[in-house]
Design a protein around this motif. Structure first.
Motif, PDB file in Angstrom:
ATOM      1  N   HIS A 104       3.085  -6.655   9.447  1.00 38.10           N
ATOM      2  CA  HIS A 104       3.147  -5.563   8.506  1.00 38.10           C
ATOM      3  C   HIS A 104       4.607  -5.047   8.388  1.00 38.10           C
ATOM      4  N   LEU A 105       4.987  -4.705   7.453  1.00 40.54           N
ATOM      5  CA  LEU A 105       6.363  -4.391   7.219  1.00 40.54           C
ATOM      6  C   LEU A 105       6.449  -3.082   6.561  1.00 40.54           C
ATOM      7  N   ILE A 106       7.267  -2.078   7.130  1.00 43.88           N
ATOM      8  CA  ILE A 106       7.440  -0.751   6.655  1.00 43.88           C
ATOM      9  C   ILE A 106       8.162  -0.926   5.352  1.00 43.88           C
ATOM     10  N   VAL A 107       8.010  -0.245   4.352  1.00 44.24           N
ATOM     11  CA  VAL A 107       8.811  -0.334   3.119  1.00 44.24           C
ATOM     12  C   VAL A 107       9.541   0.838   2.927  1.00 44.24           C
ATOM     13  N   ASP A 166      12.478   2.824   0.881  1.00 46.97           N
ATOM     14  CA  ASP A 166      13.411   3.162  -0.409  1.00 46.97           C
ATOM     15  C   ASP A 166      14.211   4.324  -0.311  1.00 46.97           C
ATOM     16  N   ASP A 167      15.250   4.060  -0.024  1.00 48.45           N
ATOM     17  CA  ASP A 167      16.494   5.276   0.316  1.00 48.45           C
ATOM     18  C   ASP A 167      16.299   5.691   1.768  1.00 48.45           C
ATOM     19  N   ARG A 168      16.003   4.994   2.524  1.00 44.34           N
ATOM     20  CA  ARG A 168      15.616   5.282   4.054  1.00 44.34           C
ATOM     21  C   ARG A 168      14.308   6.106   4.120  1.00 44.34           C
ATOM     22  N   GLU A 169      13.611   5.971   3.176  1.00 47.17           N
ATOM     23  CA  GLU A 169      12.185   7.022   3.335  1.00 47.17           C
ATOM     24  C   GLU A 169      10.960   5.739   3.311  1.00 47.17           C
ATOM     25  N   PRO A 170      10.022   6.076   4.006  1.00 44.88           N
ATOM     26  CA  PRO A 170       8.987   5.186   3.951  1.00 44.88           C
ATOM     27  C   PRO A 170       7.973   5.249   2.713  1.00 44.88           C
ATOM     28  N   VAL A 171       7.819   4.276   1.747  1.00 43.67           N
ATOM     29  CA  VAL A 171       7.307   4.428   0.510  1.00 43.67           C
ATOM     30  C   VAL A 171       6.122   3.582   0.679  1.00 43.67           C
ATOM     31  N   GLY A 172       5.768   2.687   1.461  1.00 41.98           N
ATOM     32  CA  GLY A 172       4.827   1.901   1.613  1.00 41.98           C
ATOM     33  C   GLY A 172       4.819   0.933   2.843  1.00 41.98           C
ATOM     34  N   ILE A 173       3.669   0.008   2.946  1.00 46.53           N
ATOM     35  CA  ILE A 173       3.454  -0.933   4.214  1.00 46.53           C
ATOM     36  C   ILE A 173       2.888  -2.186   3.094  1.00 46.53           C
ATOM     37  N   VAL A 174       3.471  -3.226   3.571  1.00 46.58           N
ATOM     38  CA  VAL A 174       3.135  -4.146   2.994  1.00 46.58           C
ATOM     39  C   VAL A 174       2.591  -5.260   4.237  1.00 46.58           C
ATOM     40  N   SER A 175       1.404  -5.790   4.150  1.00 48.56           N
ATOM     41  CA  SER A 175       0.747  -6.568   5.207  1.00 48.56           C
ATOM     42  C   SER A 175       0.625  -8.048   4.730  1.00 48.56           C
ATOM     43  N   THR A 207       0.851  -1.013   0.070  1.00 42.83           N
ATOM     44  CA  THR A 207      -0.167   0.069   0.002  1.00 42.83           C
ATOM     45  C   THR A 207       1.088   1.193  -0.053  1.00 42.83           C
ATOM     46  N   THR A 208       0.623   2.096  -0.945  1.00 44.74           N
ATOM     47  CA  THR A 208       1.672   3.412  -1.133  1.00 44.74           C
ATOM     48  C   THR A 208       1.258   4.381  -0.473  1.00 44.74           C
ATOM     49  N   LEU A 209       0.042   4.485   0.133  1.00 41.90           N
ATOM     50  CA  LEU A 209      -0.834   5.529   0.929  1.00 41.90           C
ATOM     51  C   LEU A 209      -0.273   5.191   2.588  1.00 41.90           C
ATOM     52  N   PRO A 268      11.434  -2.228  -1.373  1.00 45.88           N
ATOM     53  CA  PRO A 268      10.494  -2.536  -2.540  1.00 45.88           C
ATOM     54  C   PRO A 268      10.852  -3.673  -3.561  1.00 45.88           C
ATOM     55  N   ASP A 269      12.212  -4.130  -3.539  1.00 48.97           N
ATOM     56  CA  ASP A 269      12.801  -5.080  -4.404  1.00 48.97           C
ATOM     57  C   ASP A 269      12.636  -6.684  -3.915  1.00 48.97           C
ATOM     58  N   TRP A 270      12.104  -6.725  -2.480  1.00 51.45           N
ATOM     59  CA  TRP A 270      12.136  -7.888  -1.842  1.00 51.45           C
ATOM     60  C   TRP A 270      10.876  -8.870  -2.713  1.00 51.45           C
ATOM     61  N   THR A 271      11.216 -10.078  -2.846  1.00 47.02           N
ATOM     62  CA  THR A 271      10.088 -11.008  -3.152  1.00 47.02           C
ATOM     63  C   THR A 271       9.223 -10.937  -1.955  1.00 47.02           C
ATOM     64  N   LEU A 272       7.905 -11.468  -2.527  1.00 46.58           N
ATOM     65  CA  LEU A 272       7.008 -11.464  -1.500  1.00 46.58           C
ATOM     66  C   LEU A 272       7.245 -12.588  -0.546  1.00 46.58           C
ATOM     67  N   GLU A 273       8.039 -13.618  -0.767  1.00 38.37           N
ATOM     68  CA  GLU A 273       8.559 -14.866  -0.155  1.00 38.37           C
ATOM     69  C   GLU A 273       9.425 -14.303   0.986  1.00 38.37           C
ATOM     70  N   GLU A 274      10.331 -13.319   0.569  1.00 37.23           N
ATOM     71  CA  GLU A 274      11.341 -12.801   1.576  1.00 37.23           C
ATOM     72  C   GLU A 274      10.528 -11.960   2.647  1.00 37.23           C
ATOM     73  N   ALA A 275       9.555 -11.132   2.093  1.00 36.72           N
ATOM     74  CA  ALA A 275       8.643 -10.445   3.038  1.00 36.72           C
ATOM     75  C   ALA A 275       7.870 -11.561   3.826  1.00 36.72           C
ATOM     76  N   ALA A 276       7.323 -12.357   3.394  1.00 31.92           N
ATOM     77  CA  ALA A 276       6.505 -13.196   4.215  1.00 31.92           C
ATOM     78  C   ALA A 276       7.417 -14.042   5.192  1.00 31.92           C
ATOM     79  N   GLY A 277       8.576 -14.473   4.813  1.00 27.07           N
ATOM     80  CA  GLY A 277       9.445 -15.090   5.662  1.00 27.07           C
ATOM     81  C   GLY A 277       9.951 -14.190   7.034  1.00 27.07           C
ATOM     82  N   ALA A 278      10.181 -12.910   6.534  1.00 27.54           N
ATOM     83  CA  ALA A 278      10.362 -11.947   7.533  1.00 27.54           C
ATOM     84  C   ALA A 278       9.137 -11.818   8.732  1.00 27.54           C
ATOM     85  N   MET A 279       7.968 -11.759   8.326  1.00 27.30           N
ATOM     86  CA  MET A 279       6.867 -11.543   8.733  1.00 27.30           C
ATOM     87  C   MET A 279       6.816 -12.837   9.752  1.00 27.30           C
TER      88      MET A 279
END
Length: 139
Positions: free
Chosen positions: A99-102, A104-113, A8-10, A81-92
């Motif tokens: 939830h993971l804050i995404v 990019d260049d040390r700035e929050p650009v999204g959240i993935v749940s 989610t980018t908002l 943003p370049d992680w695979t969904l598998e990498e994100a799911a593994g971290a979770m």
């Protein structure tokens, strides 16, 4: 599929002095389960989730007096943003969070749940979107 495709980018960003009630109202209004907490004093990022609010209220704490700061997780695992969904799911899974804050260049650009990941995996498997619930799929 990558995190950038699912996130989610908002991003809802709040301050550490927001009360839990204020945070909950903002999260409910945006229909999100987490907010990025930005502390200008420390330039640090944390995350406040619906579970944090629920735990506080469940313990009998007053949501009008409790601040986001007191319930923010600051030992955050960030995704790229370049992680695979598998990498994100593994971290979770390893961290026990949804939830993971995404960044990019040390700035929050999204959240993935977890919900975002499941939605993408379900759509990729060929399930049809559910017209009754935007973003959901009929299975």
């Amino acid at each position: 599929m990558l995190v950038r495709d699912a996130m989610t980018t908002l991003v809802l960003t709040i301050g550490p002095t927001h009360t839990l009630r204020q945070a909950a109202c903002l999260m409910a209004g945006r229909r999100v389960g987490a907010a990025v907490v930005f502390d200008t004093d420390t330039s640090g990022l944390g995350i406040l989730t619906e579970r944090d609010v629920l735990n506080s209220v469940g313990c009998g704490q007053d949501p009008d007096r409790e601040t986001a700061h007191a319930h923010t997780t600051t030992a955050v695992v960030f995704a790229s943003p370049d992680w695979t969904l598998e990498e994100a799911a593994g971290a979770m899974t390893r961290g026990g969070f949804r939830h993971l804050i995404v960044l990019d260049d040390r700035e929050p650009v999204g959240i993935v749940s977890v919900r975002d990941i499941v939605r993408c995996w379900t759509l990729a498997s060929g399930a049809a979107p559910d017209p009754a619930r935007p973003g959901a799929v009929a299975v």
